[in-house]
Write a protein that holds these residues in place. Structure first.
Motif, PDB file in Angstrom:
ATOM      1  N   LEU A 125       0.818  -1.210   0.000  1.00 34.47           N
ATOM      2  CA  LEU A 125       0.000   0.000   0.000  1.00 34.47           C
ATOM      3  C   LEU A 125       0.858   1.269   0.000  1.00 34.47           C
ATOM      4  N   GLU A 278      -2.071  -5.401   7.835  1.00 35.66           N
ATOM      5  CA  GLU A 278      -3.106  -6.435   7.786  1.00 35.66           C
ATOM      6  C   GLU A 278      -3.608  -6.890   9.169  1.00 35.66           C
ATOM      7  N   HIS A 364      -7.939  -1.991   0.177  1.00 34.49           N
ATOM      8  CA  HIS A 364      -6.785  -2.828  -0.177  1.00 34.49           C
ATOM      9  C   HIS A 364      -6.837  -4.214   0.427  1.00 34.49           C
ATOM     10  N   ASN A 471      -4.154  -2.070  -9.877  1.00 34.89           N
ATOM     11  CA  ASN A 471      -2.891  -1.439  -9.500  1.00 34.89           C
ATOM     12  C   ASN A 471      -1.891  -1.403 -10.647  1.00 34.89           C
ATOM     13  N   GLU A 659      -4.937 -12.181  -1.525  1.00 33.41           N
ATOM     14  CA  GLU A 659      -4.053 -11.079  -1.927  1.00 33.41           C
ATOM     15  C   GLU A 659      -4.852 -10.130  -2.811  1.00 33.41           C
ATOM     16  N   SER A 661      -4.182  -7.502  -4.649  1.00 29.32           N
ATOM     17  CA  SER A 661      -3.630  -7.360  -5.992  1.00 29.32           C
ATOM     18  C   SER A 661      -2.229  -7.936  -6.072  1.00 29.32           C
ATOM     19  N   GLY A 662      -1.342  -7.384  -5.222  1.00 34.18           N
ATOM     20  CA  GLY A 662       0.069  -7.650  -5.400  1.00 34.18           C
ATOM     21  C   GLY A 662       0.597  -6.651  -6.416  1.00 34.18           C
TER      22      GLY A 662
HETATM   23  C1  26Y Z   1      -4.697  -1.276   9.859  1.00 37.64           C
HETATM   24  C2  26Y Z   1      -3.225  -1.301   9.761  1.00 37.64           C
HETATM   25  C3  26Y Z   1      -2.616  -2.272  10.737  1.00 37.64           C
HETATM   26  C4  26Y Z   1      -2.739  -1.619   8.374  1.00 37.64           C
HETATM   27  C5  26Y Z   1      -1.575  -1.042   7.954  1.00 37.64           C
HETATM   28  C6  26Y Z   1      -1.092  -1.313   6.697  1.00 37.64           C
HETATM   29  C7  26Y Z   1      -3.449  -2.456   7.536  1.00 37.64           C
HETATM   30  C8  26Y Z   1      -2.962  -2.716   6.264  1.00 37.64           C
HETATM   31  C9  26Y Z   1      -1.778  -2.139   5.840  1.00 37.64           C
HETATM   32  C10 26Y Z   1      -1.215  -2.404   4.516  1.00 37.64           C
HETATM   33  C11 26Y Z   1      -1.839  -3.110   3.604  1.00 37.64           C
HETATM   34  C12 26Y Z   1      -1.248  -3.385   2.295  1.00 37.64           C
HETATM   35  O1  26Y Z   1      -0.101  -3.083   2.024  1.00 37.64           O
HETATM   36  N1  26Y Z   1      -2.038  -3.995   1.408  1.00 37.64           N
HETATM   37  C13 26Y Z   1      -1.564  -4.327   0.071  1.00 37.64           C
HETATM   38  O2  26Y Z   1      -1.885  -3.265  -0.790  1.00 37.64           O
HETATM   39  C14 26Y Z   1      -1.317  -3.465  -2.074  1.00 37.64           C
HETATM   40  C15 26Y Z   1      -1.615  -2.224  -2.901  1.00 37.64           C
HETATM   41  O3  26Y Z   1      -2.970  -2.179  -3.226  1.00 37.64           O
HETATM   42  C16 26Y Z   1      -1.867  -4.723  -2.705  1.00 37.64           C
HETATM   43  O4  26Y Z   1      -1.196  -4.937  -3.920  1.00 37.64           O
HETATM   44  C17 26Y Z   1      -1.664  -5.914  -1.787  1.00 37.64           C
HETATM   45  O5  26Y Z   1      -2.322  -7.054  -2.325  1.00 37.64           O
HETATM   46  C18 26Y Z   1      -2.217  -5.615  -0.413  1.00 37.64           C
HETATM   47  O6  26Y Z   1      -1.929  -6.671   0.487  1.00 37.64           O
END
Ligand code: 26Y
Length: 821
Positions: A125, A278, A364, A471, A659, A661-662
């Motif tokens: 993200l 996550e 996401h 993405n 997942e 997107s990745g």
């Molecule tokens: C709520 C907090 C703890 C939190 C902090 C960071 C929750 C989630 C995240 C980060 C999530 C993340 O990186 N998600 C990813 O986003 C990418 C861009 O859209 C996707 O390609 C990927 O599949 C997804 O896991």
């Protein structure tokens, strides 16, 4: 000059030389004889920054004169990595600077190694936000990124005796040459306190928030240089400081307020990035971080809007669109309503009209543990007025739900922003959907699942509000800058327009069977492998033969990403080789890079297991000519830039549906790696582009995963019936990999058996093993593999972040480019 953009840039090699030397003398206070690489780096940055800042001024002037609509990208994370190489490439100055420095007796690549990564993000993200602002500037779009100026980014990972240790990241220890402090735009941000209800003379009710504490937000601007060097946008990051503001309300209200008063150590707010992704920790400081940067950014936006439009709010939503990068900045929605109702004196309807036309939200994740919820009690304490506003939003929304589904309390419970559990919780996802005019997922399958599973009723309430924007990644960083040899080869064949018109890469397909091109393409891959092998040797002491298949899995460590599936397969190969020394396989090196959230026990156990297995295999002379395993410590953007160009195989093996997107999958394929992957996230779209003969797809589909879970999946059925799986899992419990300490790796086995194997590792194992065998066979056909690798690069046009941004612009943001002279 080799690049198309270089000719646009009037600077000569000698100009650059002079500028660097001038900065060595005047900014660094040293000279050519004394300077070390660090001083050279700083001087070179300063020379580049001069160019950047000139273009920044023209851009800001153009945006101001045109008073253009702009997108404001709100994100708690921007994973920028290093900026030097990127800025040089985007300015068209890379080659000239390289030569200039060579003539000064220094090597630009060595000097660039001095730059610390700007690691203000966790993973996908955060890196997506960084790719997006690169594309926004490249497409000459008026845009600003807003986020937090963390003093410490994502922790530095060390591996000691196989285990992950977290050390603080200090990216600004010796000063960051790219950032500019803007004290003229400091903001004051209220926190805590109480809400006073006032009754106006016409019976109207007015609310006033009396904060218990005020913190100062200091903006730091990082210039974002578009490719071609015309538009330079900014990333504005807020640093918290103690406020010298004397709070009269608190003073006057006396004892009652003292009871409500809370002191945050103001400086702690922007101290450190939370290393969780996550899994939501629900920590008070995290909520304060979120509110702090949203409130600062909104004030900044409104100040700029008022400079042009005074108190006339009618054009606000025409000028301003705010994109919420997940729910992390969702508190901006009630904050804007608060400003409009409590401060600007607007009635609710008018305020809602503006706010709900301003925000758009990107989801996401579908993982329930990643969906943010905040205890109502926590909000009440920190942001009492915002809690009231959220209740009001919900109250009005519930009336709408009642109209649509009269008397249906189950639907109300499901859609409500408030979860009535033992502890009342505020669901930020629901708030974001209700408060935004558009909601998108990040790959086709993910967006479908958002619609069907996460927010099905919302789709009925507002048809068309939920959409998809797949993405993308910036090909400037992820091909041009990180793989210069391949970039040069590509430009020789198809011209040099591909960095901004990535579909042009399909021209390479014409050479997929061309022997000479295949040979050149694979020679570059080989050279990149040689370079990475040297890096691996330095970092871990392990020697890799570049003739082995380089099989790479790089991403955060998560059960759903299934690094342990990869590990089980490595153990299977090891065992097959021990049982049959002639076991037929091409020599393969498995490389991992992954950080585990510090509190995620099993993730850390998996890292430990990979390292212990690696130790054993790498030192076992019976097999180590055919099998090597490497865990590279401290995976980050700058390490990705070295690993990705050297990959033969890309591991994208998440449980289908998990997942979103990745994006690493796109980077690896763009650089000619073949994917071994599941039908998940953007893998599906990559497979559509490259064709099934150029990718190794395996495993359960989303529907099969759902069925298996519904039918009562029992991993013991697989364990009891597979000799190989049983042997591997039992092996983990012995002291074979941890001499004298049996059981150290038992938690991995445990999670897959008694733990219920929630991500279906065992269920997908045989299919995975088969796909790997196919990949192995395919690799031995040199020409066949070269063809497949070339086709992968050739078919990645879709996955440029420029395409993603164009889709956001057309379908959500409705921006027009503003060309800068
Ligand atoms: C709520 C907090 C703890 C939190 C902090 C960071 C929750 C989630 C995240 C980060 C999530 C993340 O990186 N998600 C990813 O986003 C990418 C861009 O859209 C996707 O390609 C990927 O599949 C997804 O896991």
């Amino acid at each position: 000059a080799t690049s198309a953009t270089a000719s646009l840039n009037g600077l000569s090699k000698d100009d650059i030389k002079q500028a660097i030397v001038r900065h060595l003398h005047c900014s660094m206070g040293t000279d050519e004889n004394k300077a070390n690489d660090h001083a050279w780096w700083k001087a070179a940055c300063a020379a580049v920054q001069e160019q950047v800042l000139e273009r920044l001024r023209s851009t800001q002037k153009a945006h101001y004169m045109n008073d253009t609509r702009a997108v404001h990208y709100f994100s708690a994370e921007f994973l920028m990595g290093r900026l030097m190489s990127n800025n040089l490439h985007n300015l068209g100055l890379y080659e000239k600077t390289h030569q200039a420095m060579r003539e000064l007796g220094v090597d630009l690549t060595d000097v660039m190694e001095q730059e610390p990564d700007m690691a203000l993000g966790n993973g996908g993200l955060g890196r997506l936000a960084a790719c997006f602002i690169d594309s926004l500037a490249t497409l000459d779009l008026p845009a600003i990124g807003y986020g937090l100026h963390y003093e410490h980014g994502l922790f530095r990972q060390e591996i000691r005796s196989g285990a992950q240790i977290e050390r603080p990241d200090s990216w600004r220890d010796y000063g960051n040459p790219w950032e500019i402090c803007r004290p003229e735009s400091i903001q004051e941000i209220p926190l805590y306190g109480y809400v006073e209800t006032k009754y106006g003379d016409k019976g109207q009710i007015n609310k006033e928030w009396h904060p218990g504490s005020i913190v100062k937000g200091v903006p730091w601007d990082i210039p974002v240089v578009g490719y071609g060097g015309k538009t330079v946008n900014v990333l504005r990051l807020w640093e918290s400081q103690a406020s010298d503001y004397f709070n009269w309300d608190v003073f006057n209200a006396g004892g009652y307020v003292d009871a409500q008063r809370e002191n945050v150590q103001a400086e702690t707010i922007s101290k450190v990035l939370y290393p969780n992704d996550e899994t939501e920790a629900g920590k008070e400081l995290r909520l304060i971080q979120q509110y702090f940067f949203c409130a600062c950014s909104l004030k900044d936006i409104i100040r700029r809007y008022k400079r042009a439009h005074g108190d006339d709010w009618s054009r606000f939503a025409d000028q301003v669109v705010i994109q919420l990068n997940d729910t992390h900045p969702a508190i901006a929605i009630p904050e804007l309503i608060r400003i409009l109702v409590d401060r600007a004196g607007m009635d609710w309807g008018a305020a809602w009209e503006i706010s709900s036309k301003t925000f758009a939200y990107t989801n996401h994740t579908l993982l329930p543990e990643a969906l943010e919820k905040w205890p109502a009690r926590m909000l009440e304490k920190i942001l009492p007025r915002h809690l009231e506003i959220i209740y009001e939003i919900n109250h009005r929304f519930m009336r709408k739900v009642e109209e649509k589904w009269p008397g249906d309390d189950a639907i109300k419970r499901k859609l409500s922003i408030i979860e009535e559990s033992s502890e009342k919780m505020i669901r930020m996802g629901n708030l974001s959907v209700i408060g935004s005019f558009a909601v998108n997922g990040v790959a086709e399958i993910h967006s479908r699942l958002v619609k069907e599973n996460l927010f099905p009723e919302f789709e009925k309430l507002w048809p068309g509000k939920l959409t998809n924007v797949t993405n993308g990644i910036t090909p400037r960083r992820w091909l041009k800058a990180c793989n210069p040899a391949l970039s040069k080869l590509i430009s020789e064949r198809i011209g040099d327009k591909w960095p901004t018109e990535l579909y042009k890469l399909q021209g390479l397909a014409n050479f997929a069977d061309d022997k000479e091109f295949q040979q050149q393409f694979m020679q570059i891959k080989h050279d990149n492998k040689v370079r990475l092998a040297a890096e691996v040797k330095t970092l871990t002491g392990v020697e890799l033969d570049p003739n082995m298949i380089f099989d790479i899995q790089i991403k955060r460590l998560h059960e759903y990403k299934r690094q342990h599936l990869n590990l089980l397969h490595i153990l299977a190969l090891y065992r097959r080789l021990l049982e049959d020394p002639d076991y037929d396989m091409h020599p393969r090196a498995f490389l991992f890079g992954a950080k585990a959230a510090p509190g995620y026990k099993l993730a850390k156990d998996i890292i430990y297991a990979i390292n212990k297995v690696a130790d054993k295999i790498n030192n076992d002379v019976r097999v180590n000519h055919k099998l090597k395993v490497v865990f590279l410590p401290n995976y980050r953007v700058s390490l990705a830039e070295k690993m990705i160009p050297a990959a033969d195989i890309s591991e994208q093996i998440s449980t289908a549906g998990k997942e979103a997107s990745g994006t690493g999958n796109m980077k690896l394929s763009l650089n000619g790696a073949l994917t071994v992957g599941t039908l998940d996230g953007a893998n599906i779209e990559i497979a559509e582009e490259v064709g099934e003969e150029n990718i190794f797809i395996f495993g359960l589909t989303v529907e099969q995963v759902q069925k298996l879970h519904a039918g009562g999946y029992n991993p013991y059925d697989i364990y009891d019936n597979s000799r190989e799986i049983k042997a591997i899992l039992d092996w983990l419990e012995t002291d074979y990999f941890t001499p004298g300490k049996p059981g150290e790796l038992a938690s991995v086995k445990q999670s897959l058996l008694d733990g219920g194997d929630p991500y279906l590792v065992l269920a997908d194992f045989d299919a995975y093993s088969e796909a790997q065998q196919k990949a192995d066979r395919a690799y031995r056909d040199k020409a066949g593999w070269a063809r497949k690798a070339i086709i992968n690069t050739a078919r990645m046009g879709k996955f440029t972040s420029d395409r993603s941004i164009r889709e956001y612009v057309e379908r959500i943001w409705r921006l027009t480019p503003c060309h800068v002279e």
